[in-house]
Design a protein around this motif. Structure first.
Motif, mmCIF file in Angstrom:
data_model
loop_
_atom_site.group_PDB
_atom_site.id
_atom_site.type_symbol
_atom_site.label_atom_id
_atom_site.label_comp_id
_atom_site.label_asym_id
_atom_site.label_seq_id
_atom_site.Cartn_x
_atom_site.Cartn_y
_atom_site.Cartn_z
ATOM 1 N N THR A 98 53.130 43.984 27.022
ATOM 2 C CA THR A 98 52.820 43.789 28.442
ATOM 3 C C THR A 98 53.814 44.556 29.309
ATOM 4 O OG1 THR A 98 51.853 41.609 28.038
ATOM 5 C CG2 THR A 98 52.627 42.071 30.268
ATOM 6 N N ILE A 114 45.249 42.972 30.436
ATOM 7 C CA ILE A 114 46.209 42.459 29.459
ATOM 8 C C ILE A 114 45.542 41.381 28.609
ATOM 9 C CG2 ILE A 114 48.494 41.453 29.129
ATOM 10 C CD1 ILE A 114 48.587 44.116 30.580
ATOM 11 N N PRO A 116 47.085 38.753 26.164
ATOM 12 C CA PRO A 116 48.302 38.204 25.556
ATOM 13 C C PRO A 116 48.013 37.540 24.215
ATOM 14 C CG PRO A 116 47.993 37.428 27.825
ATOM 15 C CD PRO A 116 46.703 38.018 27.374
ATOM 16 N N GLU A 123 52.586 38.365 31.968
ATOM 17 C CA GLU A 123 51.383 39.141 32.239
ATOM 18 C C GLU A 123 50.775 38.877 33.611
ATOM 19 O OE1 GLU A 123 50.470 35.348 30.115
ATOM 20 O OE2 GLU A 123 51.716 37.092 29.608
ATOM 21 N N VAL A 149 43.817 39.491 33.312
ATOM 22 C CA VAL A 149 44.401 38.966 32.080
ATOM 23 C C VAL A 149 43.314 38.203 31.344
ATOM 24 C CG1 VAL A 149 46.138 37.462 31.042
ATOM 25 C CG2 VAL A 149 46.697 38.776 33.095
#
Length: 640
Positions: A98, A114, A116, A123, A149
Motif C-alpha cells: 500500500t 487497494i 488489503p 490504505e 479500497v
C-alpha cells in the motif's frame, strides 16, 4: 466545551466476502485503462486471479515492495509504471505494498485501487511514510489517498496468526492515538472506540479458530475503522517512535508497533486519564496500558524490542532521533522519558499497574467448571465468574467493601422466610427481575406483556367462585373486575387458573400481617367457557416495599424511595399455553414513572374507570366505585 473541526474525506469502500472479483469494475470506475499491479510473490495466486480478470487492461506487475517504503524501491516501480504507460495502480498486500502504491500516486497522481490482505489500516489515509538514507519521514496530500479500497475477508482467512496479531495491534495503535490527538472530535472518538472493541475481540478469538469468517470480519472492519482514524487526526509519540525504529534501525513495522504500543500508552496515561479509562472500557480491562500488554502476551505477540534484535546500546540514538523535532503529544516528550519508555520496551516489562493481572485466576476458576455435565449450567457459571472478577478488578474492590457486601447478602438471607423473600426484593430493586421478565416476555410476543412476580406471592391461594369478594371487608374504594382470557387469536381459554393478589389500602399484603385471620385480597379463579371470571376487590394504592431489612438500607443509602405504583397481580396458567405472570397498573396512579422495582410497562397501565350507582352484579355499593375490564392473551406452548 471543546471546539473541533470534522472533515469528511472520501475513499470508496467495498467490503465483503469474495469482493476481489470486483476489482476490475472498480478500476473501470476510476477510469483506469492500463493497470500496474503491485503484489508480492507470496500473493501470486490472488495476483494471478486479479490479473486474469483485468485481461488486456493489465499493463505490468511489480513485486518488489519493501517495508518502510524506501525511495529507491519507489524509483524502480515508477520506471515500470512509466515504461508501460500505466494510468492506474492496483495494490494487493499489506502496508508495504500500500505504501508503494501511495508513493507512486504522490509522484504521478495515478488513481489507486487497494486490496488489503493484512490489518494495517493505512490504505484509507492520505499519509505516506518513506525512508531515505535511513530516515523515515511522513507527508500528507489529497492525491496520496486511494480512490477505492476493496476489503475481501476471504483473503485474510489464511493470514498466519503471528502476522495477524502484529498487524491488528498496528491498527489498534491508530485508534488509541486518535483518542488523545489534538484534533480528536466526537465522530473519530466513536470510530476509534468501536475499532478498539472489534480488534481486541477479534484478537482474543483468533487462536481458537484462525479461519473463522466472523472473527476475520471483526478484525478487518476494525482495521478499516482504525485506519479512518489515522487519516482523520494527527498521531503522537507512539507513531513517531515506531517510524524512528523502523526507518532508522530497520525493525519490522507491525512487530515494532506491537511492542511499543503499551509503553507509549503508559507514558501518556498520566496526561489523559479519562482517555485511558475509555480505552480500558472498550478493551474490557481495568487498566489500558497493562491491558494492551496482557492482550498481546495472551495472543502470542512480541512484547520486547530485544526479541526484535534491537541492540540496547542503540537506545540513546533512537532517543535522540525521536526527540529531535517537536510534535503534538498529550504529555511533553523528553529525552529521559523516552529513554525510560524504550528501556521498558526493550526488556519487555509489563507497564506498571496497581491492579495486577488476574486473568490466570479467572481462567483457573472458569476451568474448574469444565466437567459440569449440563452445558447451560457450565456456560452460566463461567460467564458469572468472568463478570464478577471483572467487576472486582475494574472497581478496585477493597477488602472492607467485600466484607460489607458479604454481610449484606448474609443478612438478606437471614431475614428471608416462607412469607418474606428479601432476595426477590433485592433482585426487584436492582432491576434484575425486570430484565429477566423482559427476556421472558420477548419469547412470547403474542401474549400480554409480563411483569415481575414480586416477593409476596403464595402458592395455592384459596379457590373462589366468579363474582367473589376478595376484600372481605377491607377498607378501600370498591373495585369490580371483569376479566377475559384468550389465546393469541382472541379465542376464549376455558378452565384457565388465575391467581390474583394485591396489597391492602395501607400498603400491606396479608402475609405481612401475622394477626390477620386467613388470606385476604388473594384468591384463585377458574375461567368459564367464555374465558371469563369476575370479582370484587378494592382499588389498588401505591405502597412502600418493606424497608426494615437490607434492601431498605440500600434504598435509604442511595436516596431512592421505596414506593411501588398501584397495581393488581395476576398469574394465569392453562394447558397448552405459556404461563403469564403480570400486573395491571392504575392509570394516573402515583410513581408510575419511578416504580421502586422498575416493573411498570406502558401496555399494562390501564383505566380503572370511576363509576356510581348500580353495579354489574346488583351488589349494593354506597358512593363511588371503580371498574376494571381487561382481556389477557396467552401465548401457546411450542407444539400446541
Amino acid at each position: 466545551m471543546k471546539p473541533f473541526v470534522h472533515e469528511v474525506r472520501s475513499t470508496r469502500i467495498v467490503f465483503g466476502s469474495g469482493t476481489v472479483s470486483q476489482v476490475r469494475a472498480e478500476v473501470e470506475r476510476v477510469g483506469g485503462n492500463r493497470v500496474l499491479l503491485l503484489a508480492s510473490e507470496r500473493l501470486d495466486d490472488v495476483a494471478r486471479r486479479v490479473g486474469e480478470s483485468l485481461g488486456p487492461s493489465l499493463a505490468a506487475r511489480f513485486d518488489g515492495a519493501a517495508m518502510h517504503t524506501p525511495v529507491e524501491v519507489t524509483e524502480r516501480a515508477l520506471e515500470v509504471l512509466r515504461s508501460h504507460s500505466a494510468d492506474c495502480v492496483v495494490a494487493i498486500g499489506g502496508g508495504s505494498t500500500t505504501g508503494l502504491s501511495k508513493a507512486l500516486a504522490a509522484r504521478t497522481n495515478v488513481p489507486q485501487v487497494i486490496v488489503p490482505t493484512t490489518y494495517s489500516g493505512s490504505e484509507v489515509t492520505a499519509v505516506l511514510g518513506e525512508t531515505r538514507e535511513g530516515r523515515k519521514t511522513t507527508r500528507s496530500a489529497p492525491e496520496i489517498r486511494p480512490e477505492t479500497v476493496v476489503y475481501d475477508v476471504d483473503l485474510t482467512l489464511g493470514l498466519p496468526v503471528p502476522l495477524s496479531v502484529t498487524s491488528a495491534v498496528n491498527a489498534l495503535a491508530h485508534a488509541v492515538e486518535a483518542l488523545y490527538s489534538p484534533q480528536a472530535e466526537p465522530v473519530t472518538d466513536a470510530i476509534a472506540l468501536d475499532a478498539i472493541t472489534r480488534l481486541s475481540r477479534g484478537l482474543r478469538a483468533l487462536s481458537a479458530d484462525p479461519s473463522d469468517v466472523d472473527t476475520r470480519a471483526d478484525l478487518l472492519t476494525g482495521a478499516w475503522l482504525a485506519g479512518t482514524c489515522l487519516g482523520s487526526v494527527g498521531m503522537g509519540l507512539h507513531h513517531k517512535l515506531c517510524h524512528t525504529l523502523g526507518g532508522s534501525f530497520g525493525l519490522p513495522h507491525a512487530q515494532t508497533h506491537t511492542v511499543v504500543l503499551p509503553h507509549a500508552m503508559a507514558y501518556n496515561a498520566p496526561a489523559v486519564p479519562e482517555v485511558m479509562e475509555r480505552i480500558a472500557g472498550a478493551l474490557g480491562v481495568p487498566d489500558a496500558p497493562a491491558g494492551v500488554f496482557d492482550l498481546i502476551a495472551e495472543v502470542g505477540g512480541p512484547t520486547s524490542l530485544r526479541a526484535l534484535d534491537f541492540p540496547l546500546e542503540d537506545v540513546p540514538l533512537a532517543v535522540e532521533l525521536a526527540t529531535a523535532r517537536a510534535y503534538p503529544n498529550p504529555r511533553e516528550v523528553t529525552s529521559p522519558g523516552v529513554a525510560g519508555l524504550l528501556s521498558d520496551a526493550w526488556h519487555g516489562r509489563r507497564p506498571a499497574s496497581r491492579v495486577p493481572d488476574l486473568g490466570w485466576l479467572t481462567a483457573e476458576v472458569v476451568a474448574s467448571f469444565d466437567a459440569t455435565p449440563d452445558p447451560r449450567t457450565r456456560a452460566l457459571l463461567a460467564d458469572l465468574v468472568r463478570r464478577l472478577h471483572s467487576y472486582a478488578t475494574e472497581n478496585d474492590l477493597t477488602q472492607t467493601e467485600w466484607r460489607r457486601a458479604i454481610d449484606f447478602l448474609t443478612r438478606t438471607g437471614q431475614i428471608s422466610s416462607a412469607v418474606r423473600q428479601e432476595f426477590v426484593l433485592l433482585s426487584d430493586t436492582l432491576g434484575l427481575s425486570s430484565v429477566v421478565d423482559a427476556l421472558t416476555n420477548s419469547r412470547t410476543p403474542g401474549s400480554t406483556p409480563s411483569a415481575v412476580l414480586g416477593p409476596f406471592y403464595v402458592d395455592g391461594p384459596p379457590a373462589a367462585p366468579s363474582g367473589a369478594d376478595l376484600a372481605s371487608g377491607a377498607a378501600g374504594i370498591p373495585l369490580w373486575a371483569d376479566i377475559h382470557v384468550t389465546d393469541p387469536d382472541g379465542m376464549p381459554v376455558e378452565d384457565a387458573v388465575v391467581d390474583v393478589w394485591q396489597a391492602d389500602d395501607d400498603g400491606f399484603y396479608d402475609i405481612q400481617l401475622p394477626d390477620l385471620d386467613g388470606p385476604v385480597l388473594r384468591a384463585r379463579f377458574t375461567t368459564d367457557e367464555a374465558g371469563r371470571f369476575t370479582f370484587w376487590s378494592i382499588l389498588p394504592s401505591a405502597y412502600p416495599i418493606p424497608d426494615d431489612g437490607p434492601v431498605g438500607e440500600m434504598l435509604a443509602a442511595t436516596g431512592r424511595h421505596q414506593y411501588r405504583a398501584p397495581h393488581l397481580h395476576f398469574m394465569i396458567s392453562a394447558p397448552g399455553h405459556e404461563r403469564l405472570v403480570t400486573q395491571l397498573f392504575v392509570a394516573g396512579g402515583d410513581h408510575l414513572d419511578s416504580d421502586a422495582v422498575f416493573g411498570v410497562k406502558e401496555e399494562l397501565v390501564v383505566d380503572f374507570r370511576p363509576a356510581t350507582g348500580a353495579t354489574p352484579d346488583g351488589r349494593p355499593v354506597e358512593g363511588p366505585w371503580r371498574r376494571l375490564d381487561f382481556t389477557f392473551r396467552l401465548a401457546r406452548t411450542t407444539g400446541s
